[in-house]
Design an enzyme around this catalytic site. Structure first.
Site, mmCIF file in Angstrom:
data_model
loop_
_atom_site.group_PDB
_atom_site.id
_atom_site.type_symbol
_atom_site.label_atom_id
_atom_site.label_comp_id
_atom_site.label_asym_id
_atom_site.label_seq_id
_atom_site.Cartn_x
_atom_site.Cartn_y
_atom_site.Cartn_z
ATOM 1 N N TYR A 1 -25.018 24.602 -16.323
ATOM 2 C CA TYR A 1 -25.330 23.604 -15.371
ATOM 3 C C TYR A 1 -25.188 22.169 -15.985
ATOM 4 O O TYR A 1 -24.921 21.317 -15.613
ATOM 5 C CB TYR A 1 -26.748 23.787 -14.887
ATOM 6 C CG TYR A 1 -27.288 22.656 -13.904
ATOM 7 C CD1 TYR A 1 -26.711 22.455 -12.607
ATOM 8 C CD2 TYR A 1 -28.406 21.995 -14.169
ATOM 9 C CE1 TYR A 1 -27.392 21.702 -11.598
ATOM 10 C CE2 TYR A 1 -28.842 20.812 -13.399
ATOM 11 C CZ TYR A 1 -28.466 20.809 -12.308
ATOM 12 O OH TYR A 1 -28.872 19.825 -11.240
ATOM 13 N N SER B 1 -27.413 14.663 -13.748
ATOM 14 C CA SER B 1 -28.796 15.196 -14.072
ATOM 15 C C SER B 1 -29.086 14.911 -15.535
ATOM 16 O O SER B 1 -28.176 14.838 -16.336
ATOM 17 C CB SER B 1 -28.973 17.046 -13.972
ATOM 18 O OG SER B 1 -30.074 17.603 -14.603
HETATM 19 P P1 NAP Z 1 -31.288 21.434 -2.791
HETATM 20 O O1 NAP Z 1 -32.551 21.214 -2.271
HETATM 21 O O2 NAP Z 1 -30.937 22.716 -3.233
HETATM 22 O O3 NAP Z 1 -29.899 20.891 -1.656
HETATM 23 C C1 NAP Z 1 -28.547 21.118 -1.839
HETATM 24 C C2 NAP Z 1 -28.045 20.385 -0.664
HETATM 25 O O4 NAP Z 1 -26.478 20.490 -1.170
HETATM 26 C C3 NAP Z 1 -28.008 21.007 0.494
HETATM 27 O O5 NAP Z 1 -27.966 19.970 1.477
HETATM 28 C C4 NAP Z 1 -26.984 22.022 0.560
HETATM 29 O O6 NAP Z 1 -26.362 22.266 1.994
HETATM 30 C C5 NAP Z 1 -25.926 21.289 -0.277
HETATM 31 N N1 NAP Z 1 -24.987 22.216 -0.745
HETATM 32 C C6 NAP Z 1 -25.121 23.159 -1.573
HETATM 33 N N2 NAP Z 1 -24.025 23.825 -1.823
HETATM 34 C C7 NAP Z 1 -22.977 23.291 -1.156
HETATM 35 C C8 NAP Z 1 -21.651 23.534 -1.032
HETATM 36 N N3 NAP Z 1 -21.031 24.496 -1.490
HETATM 37 N N4 NAP Z 1 -21.187 22.617 -0.215
HETATM 38 C C9 NAP Z 1 -21.827 21.556 0.640
HETATM 39 N N5 NAP Z 1 -23.044 21.454 0.472
HETATM 40 C C10 NAP Z 1 -23.550 22.077 -0.357
HETATM 41 O O7 NAP Z 1 -31.104 20.575 -3.962
HETATM 42 P P2 NAP Z 1 -31.443 19.095 -4.477
HETATM 43 O O8 NAP Z 1 -32.486 19.563 -5.289
HETATM 44 O O9 NAP Z 1 -31.553 18.128 -3.430
HETATM 45 O O10 NAP Z 1 -30.132 18.454 -5.565
HETATM 46 C C11 NAP Z 1 -29.443 17.602 -5.113
HETATM 47 C C12 NAP Z 1 -28.393 17.301 -6.128
HETATM 48 O O11 NAP Z 1 -29.379 16.701 -7.246
HETATM 49 C C13 NAP Z 1 -27.811 18.316 -6.669
HETATM 50 O O12 NAP Z 1 -26.193 17.692 -7.279
HETATM 51 C C14 NAP Z 1 -28.661 18.650 -8.056
HETATM 52 O O13 NAP Z 1 -27.939 19.212 -9.113
HETATM 53 C C15 NAP Z 1 -28.963 17.350 -8.457
HETATM 54 N N6 NAP Z 1 -30.328 17.297 -9.344
HETATM 55 C C16 NAP Z 1 -31.404 17.958 -8.845
HETATM 56 C C17 NAP Z 1 -32.503 18.007 -9.559
HETATM 57 C C18 NAP Z 1 -33.923 18.543 -8.979
HETATM 58 O O14 NAP Z 1 -34.854 18.863 -9.949
HETATM 59 N N7 NAP Z 1 -34.140 18.919 -7.703
HETATM 60 C C19 NAP Z 1 -32.441 17.471 -10.858
HETATM 61 C C20 NAP Z 1 -31.513 16.893 -11.341
HETATM 62 C C21 NAP Z 1 -30.190 16.888 -10.548
HETATM 63 P P3 NAP Z 1 -27.230 23.583 2.859
HETATM 64 O O15 NAP Z 1 -28.507 22.912 3.354
HETATM 65 O O16 NAP Z 1 -26.341 23.730 4.105
HETATM 66 O O17 NAP Z 1 -27.528 24.728 1.939
#
Ligand code: NAP
Length: 250
Positions: free
Chosen positions: A158, A144
């Site tokens: 985080y 991130s």
């Molecule tokens: P999201 O919409 O909350 O989706 C999270 C995903 O991770 C879901 O598939 C969830 O599974 C899975 N997950 C969560 N906890 C888990 C666990 N303990 N074991 C296995 N799977 C787990 O998040 P996102 O925004 O797509 O983020 C994806 C990645 O990008 C993360 O690493 C996040 O830190 C990073 N990121 C996001 C942003 C942003 O602005 N969105 C920015 C920078 C970085 P379930 O559906 O089963 O819960």
């Protein structure tokens, strides 16, 4: 015409929604067979798998808690045994818990859980997958922008998890380079997902104002960088980070 990733097997952790689901779709469009993991959203994971199969590739969803080392090890073994190989690992599963360090509600239980999922689970996955990967293997972790700069309060823990991924990425690139495996990170800025909705009052407005482009990105814009790193075109890129943040860190 053969596709860029035909014959490759990819595992995307946290592929049931958001950025992970977009990465899974993009890898499948490029011809890779794709495994996804999820924590609890079985139905959503099933829908993603159906979409992937409709693209003409093999696909399967696996339930595995990224915060539990044994489950991560079993996940990699199950993917290897089901598909016969693992060529691409995308460490995407992650959680975000906000809270200021002096806030009494912000405790070390949440700190530990976030490090378990965002860092320890990734370290476990890389340890398990490295022996299965051969020359041309790809490991890509989703960091991130706040791993590099933290322009608002409440994100220290985080940010710490995502900063740790950058150090690990550089070190693993050194470890696995001799095997012909590349290790890189993609660091997104604000991306519109369940974790970080683009219309979320002051929090999302602040994030938009911090970008040069004045908007959130899409999961597909992150996936494009991941498929590039997974492709043969990125064969000389390792230990690097691609930032996809609309200028958040510019
Ligand atoms: P999201 O919409 O909350 O989706 C999270 C995903 O991770 C879901 O598939 C969830 O599974 C899975 N997950 C969560 N906890 C888990 C666990 N303990 N074991 C296995 N799977 C787990 O998040 P996102 O925004 O797509 O983020 C994806 C990645 O990008 C993360 O690493 C996040 O830190 C990073 N990121 C996001 C942003 C942003 O602005 N969105 C920015 C920078 C970085 P379930 O559906 O089963 O819960």
């Amino acid at each position: 015409m053969s596709k860029m990733l035909e014959g490759k097997v990819a595992l995307v952790t946290g592929g049931s929604r958001g950025i992970g689901a977009a990465i899974a779709r993009a890898l499948a469009k490029d011809g890779a067979d794709v495994a996804i993991s999820y924590a609890s959203a079985k139905d959503r994971a099933g829908s993603v798998v159906a979409e992937l199969k409709a693209l003409g590739v093999r696909a399967k969803a696996f339930q595995a808690d990224q915060g539990k080392t044994a489950e991560v090890g079993n996940l990699i073994a199950a993917v290897g045994s089901h598909f016969g190989r693992v060529d691409i690992l995308v460490n995407n599963a992650g959680v975000l818990v906000l809270g200021e360090v002096h806030d009494r509600a912000n405790n070390l239980t949440e700190f530990d859980r976030m490090f378990d999922i965002n860092v320890r689970g990734v370290a476990a996955a890389v340890r398990a997958v490295a022996p299965l990967m051969t020359d041309g293997g790809r490991i890509i972790s989703i960091g991130s922008v706040v791993g590099e700069s933290t322009p608002f309060a409440g994100a220290a823990d985080y940010s710490g998890t995502k900063a740790a991924l950058l150090g690990l990425t550089r070190g693993w690139a050194r470890d696995l380079g001799p095997k012909g495996i590349t290790v890189n990170a993609v660091q997104p800025g604000p991306i519109d997902t369940d974790m970080n909705p683009s219309e979320n009052g002051e929090f999302s407005d602040t994030q938009k104002s911090l970008t040069a482009l004045g908007r959130f990105g899409t999961a597909e814009e992150v996936a494009a960088a991941v498929t590039f790193l997974a492709s043969p075109s990125a064969s000389y890129i390792t230990g690097s980070t691609i930032t996809v943040d609309g200028g958040f860190n510019a």
